[in-house]
Design a protein around this motif. Sequence first.
Motif, mmCIF file in Angstrom:
data_model
loop_
_atom_site.group_PDB
_atom_site.id
_atom_site.type_symbol
_atom_site.label_atom_id
_atom_site.label_comp_id
_atom_site.label_asym_id
_atom_site.label_seq_id
_atom_site.Cartn_x
_atom_site.Cartn_y
_atom_site.Cartn_z
ATOM 1 N N ASP A 58 0.816 -1.210 0.000
ATOM 2 C CA ASP A 58 0.000 0.000 0.000
ATOM 3 C C ASP A 58 0.855 1.268 0.000
ATOM 4 O O ASP A 58 2.081 1.222 0.189
ATOM 5 C CB ASP A 58 -1.008 -0.006 1.147
ATOM 6 C CG ASP A 58 -0.369 0.036 2.537
ATOM 7 O OD1 ASP A 58 0.821 0.401 2.659
ATOM 8 O OD2 ASP A 58 -1.067 -0.295 3.507
ATOM 9 N N THR A 117 -4.543 5.468 0.279
ATOM 10 C CA THR A 117 -5.574 4.754 1.021
ATOM 11 C C THR A 117 -6.864 5.556 1.066
ATOM 12 O O THR A 117 -6.859 6.783 0.986
ATOM 13 C CB THR A 117 -5.126 4.465 2.459
ATOM 14 O OG1 THR A 117 -4.999 5.710 3.167
ATOM 15 C CG2 THR A 117 -3.784 3.725 2.485
ATOM 16 N N SER A 139 -10.079 3.324 -3.784
ATOM 17 C CA SER A 139 -8.638 3.132 -3.626
ATOM 18 C C SER A 139 -8.182 1.920 -4.428
ATOM 19 O O SER A 139 -8.909 0.918 -4.539
ATOM 20 C CB SER A 139 -8.281 2.933 -2.152
ATOM 21 O OG SER A 139 -6.920 2.531 -2.017
#
Length: 226
Positions: A58, A117, A139
């Motif tokens: 991420d 995010t 996202s």
Amino acid sequence: MLTRPRTVAFDVVETLMALEPLRSRFAEAGLAPELVERWFDRLLRDGMALSLAGDYADFPAVAASALRTLSRGRMSDAGVAHVLAGFGELPAHPDVEPAMRTLADAGISMVCLSNGTAETTNAFLERTGLAHHVDQVISVADVRSWKPPVHVYEHALDQLGRAPQEVALVAVHAFDCHGAKRAGLTTGWAGRLEGHYAEVFAPADIVGDDLVEVAQQIAAIAQEER
């Protein structure tokens, strides 16, 4: 002939969110402030490289890794945390709110499609007073792939319940517009960041100096077709 987009999907980091204030945090963490652009380019590259290899990490993890690499491994965990905490304070670029207002006045809905995010994006929208313009935050974490592979944009279309021709992707990154164009979306590129649209990418449908110019052109399409 462009058709009326019912929804505009905005990229977030550097399209809406300004990274300029991170320069002071770079300096406080022992990095030269002028390295912000190099760091952002590296984190985008690394996120895309993971996606190309069939893997995913991420945005916070890739951003932290890029900081450590940029400092040649010398930045402490506290320094990394200090820089990344700055995301909780970043402002919107000055052209964002008037661009969104232009689209709203034209009856065009808005969402965000971000490599970041959903939590950080939602917090940014609330903090900057933009949340009332944005119906949804999507996202890339949902599909575990950074932009610009086509399936990321197809996922956004599925989430919106829209056909490709009903959605416009607006970004300051030519690579983002290229991926969206390949997925069949209308694309709008603002030259505020890059200044020149790279010839290796599929041309954007709409080009403006900033988001306001792009939004005005999109709104004009809607008005012409009423």
